[in-house]
Write an enzyme that holds these catalytic residues in place. Sequence first.
Site, mmCIF file in Angstrom:
data_model
loop_
_atom_site.group_PDB
_atom_site.id
_atom_site.type_symbol
_atom_site.label_atom_id
_atom_site.label_comp_id
_atom_site.label_asym_id
_atom_site.label_seq_id
_atom_site.Cartn_x
_atom_site.Cartn_y
_atom_site.Cartn_z
ATOM 1 N N GLY A 1 0.824 -1.219 0.000
ATOM 2 C CA GLY A 1 0.000 0.000 0.000
ATOM 3 C C GLY A 1 0.850 1.257 0.000
ATOM 4 N N ALA A 2 1.902 1.255 -0.829
ATOM 5 C CA ALA A 2 2.868 2.369 -0.788
ATOM 6 C C ALA A 2 2.482 3.535 -1.692
ATOM 7 C CB ALA A 2 4.257 1.861 -1.171
ATOM 8 N N GLY B 1 -1.000 7.743 1.438
ATOM 9 C CA GLY B 1 -0.959 7.931 2.886
ATOM 10 C C GLY B 1 0.354 7.566 3.557
ATOM 11 N N GLY C 1 1.956 4.699 3.731
ATOM 12 C CA GLY C 1 2.870 3.880 2.935
ATOM 13 C C GLY C 1 3.702 4.742 2.002
ATOM 14 N N SER D 1 -3.380 -0.556 14.758
ATOM 15 C CA SER D 1 -4.096 0.651 15.176
ATOM 16 C C SER D 1 -4.489 0.501 16.637
ATOM 17 C CB SER D 1 -5.363 0.799 14.338
ATOM 18 O OG SER D 1 -6.270 1.681 14.967
ATOM 19 N N TYR E 1 -13.001 -3.962 11.670
ATOM 20 C CA TYR E 1 -11.719 -3.261 11.522
ATOM 21 C C TYR E 1 -10.867 -3.514 12.772
ATOM 22 C CZ TYR E 1 -8.190 0.374 10.981
ATOM 23 O OH TYR E 1 -6.978 1.037 10.879
HETATM 24 N N1 LIG Z 1 -4.880 6.973 8.873
HETATM 25 C C1 LIG Z 1 -5.015 6.669 10.141
HETATM 26 O O1 LIG Z 1 -5.460 7.488 10.972
HETATM 27 C C2 LIG Z 1 -4.633 5.322 10.632
HETATM 28 C C3 LIG Z 1 -4.140 4.341 9.801
HETATM 29 N N2 LIG Z 1 -3.822 3.105 10.297
HETATM 30 C C4 LIG Z 1 -3.328 2.045 9.410
HETATM 31 O O2 LIG Z 1 -2.341 2.570 8.545
HETATM 32 C C5 LIG Z 1 -2.253 1.768 7.376
HETATM 33 C C6 LIG Z 1 -2.135 2.657 6.158
HETATM 34 O O3 LIG Z 1 -3.340 3.357 5.966
HETATM 35 P P1 LIG Z 1 -3.423 4.877 5.479
HETATM 36 O O4 LIG Z 1 -2.166 5.295 4.855
HETATM 37 O O5 LIG Z 1 -3.986 5.643 6.603
HETATM 38 O O6 LIG Z 1 -4.607 4.760 4.399
HETATM 39 P P2 LIG Z 1 -4.641 4.932 2.810
HETATM 40 O O7 LIG Z 1 -6.038 4.566 2.425
HETATM 41 O O8 LIG Z 1 -4.129 6.256 2.416
HETATM 42 O O9 LIG Z 1 -3.640 3.809 2.320
HETATM 43 C C7 LIG Z 1 -3.984 2.457 2.369
HETATM 44 C C8 LIG Z 1 -3.200 1.711 1.322
HETATM 45 O O10 LIG Z 1 -3.606 0.338 1.355
HETATM 46 C C9 LIG Z 1 -3.890 -0.070 0.037
HETATM 47 N N3 LIG Z 1 -4.823 -1.183 -0.048
HETATM 48 C C10 LIG Z 1 -6.112 -1.246 0.319
HETATM 49 N N4 LIG Z 1 -6.639 -2.429 -0.032
HETATM 50 C C11 LIG Z 1 -5.653 -3.143 -0.629
HETATM 51 C C12 LIG Z 1 -5.563 -4.414 -1.237
HETATM 52 N N5 LIG Z 1 -6.634 -5.214 -1.345
HETATM 53 N N6 LIG Z 1 -4.385 -4.821 -1.743
HETATM 54 C C13 LIG Z 1 -3.302 -4.020 -1.695
HETATM 55 N N7 LIG Z 1 -3.327 -2.792 -1.166
HETATM 56 C C14 LIG Z 1 -4.489 -2.353 -0.637
HETATM 57 C C15 LIG Z 1 -4.468 1.184 -0.629
HETATM 58 O O11 LIG Z 1 -4.456 1.039 -2.048
HETATM 59 P P3 LIG Z 1 -5.395 1.981 -2.991
HETATM 60 O O12 LIG Z 1 -4.814 3.348 -2.940
HETATM 61 O O13 LIG Z 1 -5.281 1.315 -4.313
HETATM 62 O O14 LIG Z 1 -6.768 1.907 -2.395
HETATM 63 C C16 LIG Z 1 -3.487 2.212 -0.103
HETATM 64 O O15 LIG Z 1 -2.301 2.177 -0.850
HETATM 65 C C17 LIG Z 1 -3.476 0.853 7.396
HETATM 66 O O16 LIG Z 1 -3.076 -0.433 7.764
HETATM 67 C C18 LIG Z 1 -4.363 1.466 8.471
HETATM 68 O O17 LIG Z 1 -5.168 0.505 9.087
HETATM 69 C C19 LIG Z 1 -3.928 2.824 11.618
HETATM 70 C C20 LIG Z 1 -4.389 3.756 12.480
HETATM 71 C C21 LIG Z 1 -4.788 5.067 12.073
HETATM 72 C C1 LIG Z 2 -9.014 12.842 6.618
HETATM 73 C C2 LIG Z 2 -10.485 13.037 6.396
HETATM 74 C C3 LIG Z 2 -11.439 12.213 6.935
HETATM 75 C C4 LIG Z 2 -11.168 11.222 7.976
HETATM 76 C C5 LIG Z 2 -10.506 10.091 7.929
HETATM 77 C C6 LIG Z 2 -10.356 9.314 9.128
HETATM 78 C C7 LIG Z 2 -11.030 9.799 10.339
HETATM 79 C C8 LIG Z 2 -9.658 8.208 9.214
HETATM 80 C C9 LIG Z 2 -9.482 7.574 10.488
HETATM 81 C C10 LIG Z 2 -8.893 6.466 10.597
HETATM 82 C C11 LIG Z 2 -8.573 5.848 11.849
HETATM 83 C C12 LIG Z 2 -8.725 6.513 13.139
HETATM 84 C C13 LIG Z 2 -8.083 4.608 11.789
HETATM 85 C C14 LIG Z 2 -7.614 3.896 12.882
HETATM 86 O O1 LIG Z 2 -7.125 2.810 12.781
HETATM 87 C C15 LIG Z 2 -12.890 12.416 6.681
HETATM 88 C C16 LIG Z 2 -13.565 12.741 7.991
HETATM 89 C C17 LIG Z 2 -13.477 11.145 6.111
HETATM 90 C C18 LIG Z 2 -13.179 13.519 5.666
HETATM 91 C C19 LIG Z 2 -12.227 14.651 5.756
HETATM 92 C C20 LIG Z 2 -10.816 14.193 5.525
#
Ligand SMILES: NC(=O)C1=CN([C@@H]2O[C@H](COP(=O)(O)OP(=O)(O)OC[C@H]3O[C@@H](n4cnc5c(N)ncnc54)[C@H](OP(=O)(O)O)[C@@H]3O)[C@@H](O)[C@H]2O)C=CC1
Ligand SMILES: CC1=C(/C=C/C(C)=C/C=C/C(C)=C/C=O)C(C)(C)CCC1
Length: 334
Positions: free
Chosen positions: A50-51, A54, A56, A190, A215
């Site tokens: 997932g690089a 976000g 990655g 998480s 989740y």
């Molecule tokens: N953001 C947050 O607040 C938090 C994030 N996390 C964890 O961080 C990690 C990264 O997430 P984040 O960067 O936030 O989210 P993003 O959605 O930005 O990135 C997630 C990545 O995972 C990929 N992905 C999803 N499904 C698949 C699949 N079937 N096969 C291969 N790749 C896949 C996405 O690909 P594509 O772009 O093609 O969809 C994307 O590259 C996750 O494991 C998440 O649970 C944990 C706690 C909080």
């Molecule tokens: C950035 C953003 C959003 C929130 C994303 C969130 C809240 C992700 C939270 C993930 C968590 C907490 C994962 C824990 O494992 C919204 C509200 C969709 C819309 C505005 C932009």
Amino acid sequence: MALAAAAAVLAALGGALWLAASRFVGLRAQRLHGSRDPSHMHGKTVLITGANSGLGRATAAELLRLGARVIMGCRDRARAEEAARQLRRELLGTGAAEPDARGVGELVVRELDLASLRSVRAFCHELLQEEPRLDVLINNAGIFQCPYMKTEDGFEMQFGVNHLGHFLLTNLLLGLLKSSAPSRIVVVSSKLYKYGDINFDDLNSEQSYNKSFCYSRSKLANILFTRELAHRLEGTNVTVNVLHPGIVRTNLGRYIHIPLLAKPLFNLVSWAFFKTPLEGAQTSIYLASSPEVEGVSGKYFGDCKEEELLPKAMDESVARKLWDISEVMVGILK
Ligand SMILES: NC(=O)C1=CN([C@@H]2O[C@H](COP(=O)(O)OP(=O)(O)OC[C@H]3O[C@@H](n4cnc5c(N)ncnc54)[C@H](OP(=O)(O)O)[C@@H]3O)[C@@H](O)[C@H]2O)C=CC1
Ligand SMILES: CC1=C(/C=C/C(C)=C/C=C/C(C)=C/C=O)C(C)(C)CCC1
């Protein structure tokens, strides 16, 4: 009632503005752990799932800057190639694929859909044929609170991608990680693991589906997997650690429905309160590259520090049972 709502909105806006201002004057504590040695990861090969997005993507950028050969394991080739082009442009000022004289590493895109065991196997088969070494595996990809969906193999999507896909991937790459030792595995979990349980009687959520619970269950599975794997890897010089990144502004919230009119407010709040992807990626980067964690294994980290786990995440018999069932589910053991 209307007055109370207006006051709440004003308070939220005020808080957001205060936080935004504090970002600019540097009041917010930010501990960025990127090494100052620009060639710290030179000669190392890192695979990040997932690089393209976000955390990655931010992790890939930093490890690339430190000289690593970074393999982006992504499900959508076009999105991944676009992210790779942007990363090269940001770091090298050019879209070229090769490493350059400034010590920046190399980026390679490979297709990997964790919602398909066939794709995971094909990815590993190719990688094992073409890559002589693997120093760091970062299990980062994830999906958050999607509606009920199944993977190609019929598993509930969040458990299937976040846990089972990575479980098979890691197992198939263990030989290469061992032959490249000292090597590291980093698992992105998480804090929401706290609200999950491993309900062995319904791992596919066929009896009932709750997207938040599923989740959390998948993120608890990430931690149990890490701890069981750490036991199995004792004496191999391959370490495995797990982390929570905090709340980070990424695409993870794509399935959260926000009414159109409320979107600007949510964006503002997330901009002010959430970590940036680079801030959120610091613990992944730290565990992947810091000499401080050499030899450390089976631990849970947040903000680059070890943290305590709830007893349910340290239950060895649940971890072992989950491992055994996962082996059967992904077809490693029949
Ligand atoms: N953001 C947050 O607040 C938090 C994030 N996390 C964890 O961080 C990690 C990264 O997430 P984040 O960067 O936030 O989210 P993003 O959605 O930005 O990135 C997630 C990545 O995972 C990929 N992905 C999803 N499904 C698949 C699949 N079937 N096969 C291969 N790749 C896949 C996405 O690909 P594509 O772009 O093609 O969809 C994307 O590259 C996750 O494991 C998440 O649970 C944990 C706690 C909080
Ligand atoms: C950035 C953003 C959003 C929130 C994303 C969130 C809240 C992700 C939270 C993930 C968590 C907490 C994962 C824990 O494992 C919204 C509200 C969709 C819309 C505005 C932009």
